[in-house]
Design an enzyme around this catalytic site. Structure first.
Site, PDB file in Angstrom:
ATOM      1  N   ARG A   1       0.828  -1.222   0.000  1.00 46.94           N
ATOM      2  CA  ARG A   1       0.000   0.000   0.000  1.00 46.94           C
ATOM      3  C   ARG A   1       0.859   1.267   0.000  1.00 46.94           C
ATOM      4  NH1 ARG A   1      -4.657   0.801   4.246  1.00 46.94           N
ATOM      5  NH2 ARG A   1      -3.024   0.221   5.718  1.00 46.94           N
TER       6      ARG A   1
ATOM      7  N   ARG B   1       2.337   3.905   5.205  1.00 47.66           N
ATOM      8  CA  ARG B   1       1.858   4.182   6.566  1.00 47.66           C
ATOM      9  C   ARG B   1       2.780   3.566   7.612  1.00 47.66           C
ATOM     10  NH1 ARG B   1      -4.561   3.023   6.819  1.00 47.66           N
ATOM     11  NH2 ARG B   1      -3.876   1.912   8.688  1.00 47.66           N
TER      12      ARG B   1
ATOM     13  N   ARG C   1      -2.531  -5.844  14.184  1.00 49.68           N
ATOM     14  CA  ARG C   1      -3.836  -5.307  13.759  1.00 49.68           C
ATOM     15  C   ARG C   1      -4.802  -6.442  13.432  1.00 49.68           C
ATOM     16  NH1 ARG C   1      -1.504  -1.841   9.229  1.00 49.68           N
ATOM     17  NH2 ARG C   1      -3.627  -1.487   8.486  1.00 49.68           N
TER      18      ARG C   1
HETATM   19  P1  AP5 Z   1      -7.424   0.060   1.838  1.00 52.44           P
HETATM   20  O1  AP5 Z   1      -8.624   0.514   1.109  1.00 52.44           O
HETATM   21  O2  AP5 Z   1      -6.437   1.070   2.264  1.00 52.44           O
HETATM   22  O3  AP5 Z   1      -7.839  -0.902   3.065  1.00 52.44           O
HETATM   23  P2  AP5 Z   1      -8.572  -0.585   4.423  1.00 52.44           P
HETATM   24  O4  AP5 Z   1      -9.628  -1.616   4.619  1.00 52.44           O
HETATM   25  O5  AP5 Z   1      -8.977   0.846   4.494  1.00 52.44           O
HETATM   26  O6  AP5 Z   1      -7.411  -0.933   5.442  1.00 52.44           O
HETATM   27  P3  AP5 Z   1      -6.777  -0.108   6.644  1.00 52.44           P
HETATM   28  O7  AP5 Z   1      -5.392  -0.650   6.865  1.00 52.44           O
HETATM   29  O8  AP5 Z   1      -6.917   1.369   6.452  1.00 52.44           O
HETATM   30  O9  AP5 Z   1      -7.672  -0.555   7.802  1.00 52.44           O
HETATM   31  P4  AP5 Z   1      -7.357  -0.430   9.245  1.00 52.44           P
HETATM   32  O10 AP5 Z   1      -8.670  -0.773   9.792  1.00 52.44           O
HETATM   33  O11 AP5 Z   1      -6.228  -1.238   9.752  1.00 52.44           O
HETATM   34  O12 AP5 Z   1      -6.801   1.081   9.416  1.00 52.44           O
HETATM   35  P5  AP5 Z   1      -7.478   2.422   9.918  1.00 52.44           P
HETATM   36  O13 AP5 Z   1      -6.868   3.544   9.214  1.00 52.44           O
HETATM   37  O14 AP5 Z   1      -8.949   2.297   9.965  1.00 52.44           O
HETATM   38  O15 AP5 Z   1      -6.700  -1.038   0.912  1.00 52.44           O
HETATM   39  C1  AP5 Z   1      -5.487  -1.656   1.310  1.00 52.44           C
HETATM   40  C2  AP5 Z   1      -4.574  -1.829   0.098  1.00 52.44           C
HETATM   41  O16 AP5 Z   1      -5.196  -2.696  -0.852  1.00 52.44           O
HETATM   42  C3  AP5 Z   1      -4.284  -0.527  -0.670  1.00 52.44           C
HETATM   43  O17 AP5 Z   1      -2.986  -0.585  -1.164  1.00 52.44           O
HETATM   44  C4  AP5 Z   1      -5.300  -0.559  -1.837  1.00 52.44           C
HETATM   45  O18 AP5 Z   1      -4.804   0.154  -2.943  1.00 52.44           O
HETATM   46  C5  AP5 Z   1      -5.385  -2.053  -2.122  1.00 52.44           C
HETATM   47  N1  AP5 Z   1      -6.718  -2.437  -2.586  1.00 52.44           N
HETATM   48  C6  AP5 Z   1      -7.913  -2.028  -2.104  1.00 52.44           C
HETATM   49  N2  AP5 Z   1      -8.930  -2.636  -2.754  1.00 52.44           N
HETATM   50  C7  AP5 Z   1      -8.348  -3.447  -3.684  1.00 52.44           C
HETATM   51  C8  AP5 Z   1      -8.878  -4.348  -4.661  1.00 52.44           C
HETATM   52  N3  AP5 Z   1     -10.212  -4.529  -4.798  1.00 52.44           N
HETATM   53  N4  AP5 Z   1      -7.993  -5.056  -5.427  1.00 52.44           N
HETATM   54  C9  AP5 Z   1      -6.649  -4.886  -5.242  1.00 52.44           C
HETATM   55  N5  AP5 Z   1      -6.094  -4.050  -4.336  1.00 52.44           N
HETATM   56  C10 AP5 Z   1      -6.941  -3.342  -3.569  1.00 52.44           C
HETATM   57  O19 AP5 Z   1      -6.974   2.432  11.439  1.00 52.44           O
HETATM   58  C11 AP5 Z   1      -5.620   2.614  11.745  1.00 52.44           C
HETATM   59  C12 AP5 Z   1      -5.429   2.671  13.256  1.00 52.44           C
HETATM   60  O20 AP5 Z   1      -6.145   3.785  13.800  1.00 52.44           O
HETATM   61  C13 AP5 Z   1      -5.950   1.464  14.042  1.00 52.44           C
HETATM   62  O21 AP5 Z   1      -5.032   0.398  14.049  1.00 52.44           O
HETATM   63  C14 AP5 Z   1      -6.159   2.102  15.420  1.00 52.44           C
HETATM   64  O22 AP5 Z   1      -4.932   2.285  16.084  1.00 52.44           O
HETATM   65  C15 AP5 Z   1      -6.700   3.473  15.068  1.00 52.44           C
HETATM   66  N6  AP5 Z   1      -8.168   3.462  14.924  1.00 52.44           N
HETATM   67  C16 AP5 Z   1      -8.877   3.742  13.802  1.00 52.44           C
HETATM   68  N7  AP5 Z   1     -10.184   3.621  14.028  1.00 52.44           N
HETATM   69  C17 AP5 Z   1     -10.317   3.261  15.318  1.00 52.44           C
HETATM   70  C18 AP5 Z   1     -11.432   2.973  16.125  1.00 52.44           C
HETATM   71  N8  AP5 Z   1     -12.686   3.017  15.656  1.00 52.44           N
HETATM   72  N9  AP5 Z   1     -11.206   2.631  17.419  1.00 52.44           N
HETATM   73  C19 AP5 Z   1      -9.969   2.579  17.932  1.00 52.44           C
HETATM   74  N10 AP5 Z   1      -8.850   2.819  17.213  1.00 52.44           N
HETATM   75  C20 AP5 Z   1      -9.032   3.163  15.905  1.00 52.44           C
HETATM   76 MG    MG Z   2      -8.379   2.519   5.612  1.00 52.81          MG
END
Ligand code: AP5
Ligand code: MG
Length: 211
Positions: A122, A155, A166
């Site tokens: 990513r 990231r 995670r």
């Molecule tokens: P992408 O779309 O970026 O995936 P994503 O599901 O958004 O994954 P994240 O890593 O952002 O989820 P996350 O839940 O760990 O992180 P978040 O930021 O929410 O796609 C991933 C990759 O695949 C990319 O390279 C994309 O190009 C590729 N891709 C996508 N679709 C594709 C397809 N169809 N085919 C091929 N490739 C594809 O959270 C981060 C941190 O924030 C957490 O760990 C925590 O510390 C904190 N946090 C956030 N929300 C909370 C909460 N509600 N409560 C507590 N802590 C929180």
């Molecule tokens: Mg995301």
């Protein structure tokens, strides 16, 4: 339309939220993006959450729910919203119920090997937040965003150790939400392993047929 995108890290929640936001003209609220912005701006919130996020742990429920409540109270959310990465625990889902209603929960499913491949390749735009992938969704010009020419970066939590953590946190704290929303009759399971345009078409069919 009040929508939740649920699913493991790397399932494509952010990628699909970007497309749905354009398609349905709804605000996209990603708690992960809000926390990353706070870290970038070095706010008190950013200082509090930096080490938690880098390790792949969850930010405390109360802090996260209060942040989302504040966002959902903004006038632009009156017509609906797309929640990405919230709720992520049962207490967050219970808190959400006290300040908003939900129409649909999309639960993305994807094999774990594919998650690892997605997260390790990513790249994210520093300016607009668009996600790319070195192999699956490469930008036209290496290192630059197609939409705004912003710089692409990796990231801090896309390291092998943080990804493993995670996934473990997802299994323990977030996966129980599938049952929670199933019981409320709101879940739609969507296989997010096909190409982005294909996943988007499936989502559009579900959302357009919503009654
Ligand atoms: P992408 O779309 O970026 O995936 P994503 O599901 O958004 O994954 P994240 O890593 O952002 O989820 P996350 O839940 O760990 O992180 P978040 O930021 O929410 O796609 C991933 C990759 O695949 C990319 O390279 C994309 O190009 C590729 N891709 C996508 N679709 C594709 C397809 N169809 N085919 C091929 N490739 C594809 O959270 C981060 C941190 O924030 C957490 O760990 C925590 O510390 C904190 N946090 C956030 N929300 C909370 C909460 N509600 N409560 C507590 N802590 C929180
Ligand atoms: Mg995301």
């Amino acid at each position: 339309m009040n929508l939740i995108l649920l699913g493991p890290p790397g399932a494509g929640k952010g990628t699909m939220a970007f497309k749905l936001k354009e398609e349905y003209k709804l605000p996209h609220i990603s708690t992960g993006d809000l926390f990353r912005e706070a870290i970038k701006q070095q706010t008190d919130l950013g200082k509090k959450v930096k080490s938690i996020m880098d390790a792949g742990n969850l930010v405390p429920d109360e802090l996260t729910s209060a942040l989302v409540k504040e966002k959902l109270e903004q006038p632009e959310c009156r017509r609906g919203f797309i929640l990405d990465g919230f709720p992520r625990t049962i207490p967050q889902a219970e808190a959400l119920k006290t300040f908003s209603s939900i129409d649909k929960v999309i639960n993305f499913t994807i094999p774990e090997e594919e998650i690892i491949r997605r997260l390790s390749g990513r790249r994210v735009c520093r300016s607009c937040g668009e996600s790319y992938h070195t192999e699956f969704i490469p930008p036209a010009k290496k290192g630059l965003c197609d939409k705004c020419s912003g710089e692409l970066y990796t990231r801090d939590d896309d390291t092998v150790d943080a990804i493993k953590n995670r996934l473990a946190v997802y299994r323990t704290s977030t996966a129980p939400l599938i049952d929670f929303y199933q019981k409320e009759g709101l879940i739609e399971n969507v296989d997010s392993s096909p190409a982005p345009e294909e996943v988007l078409n499936i989502l559009k069919k579900i959302l357009d047929s919503r009654n």
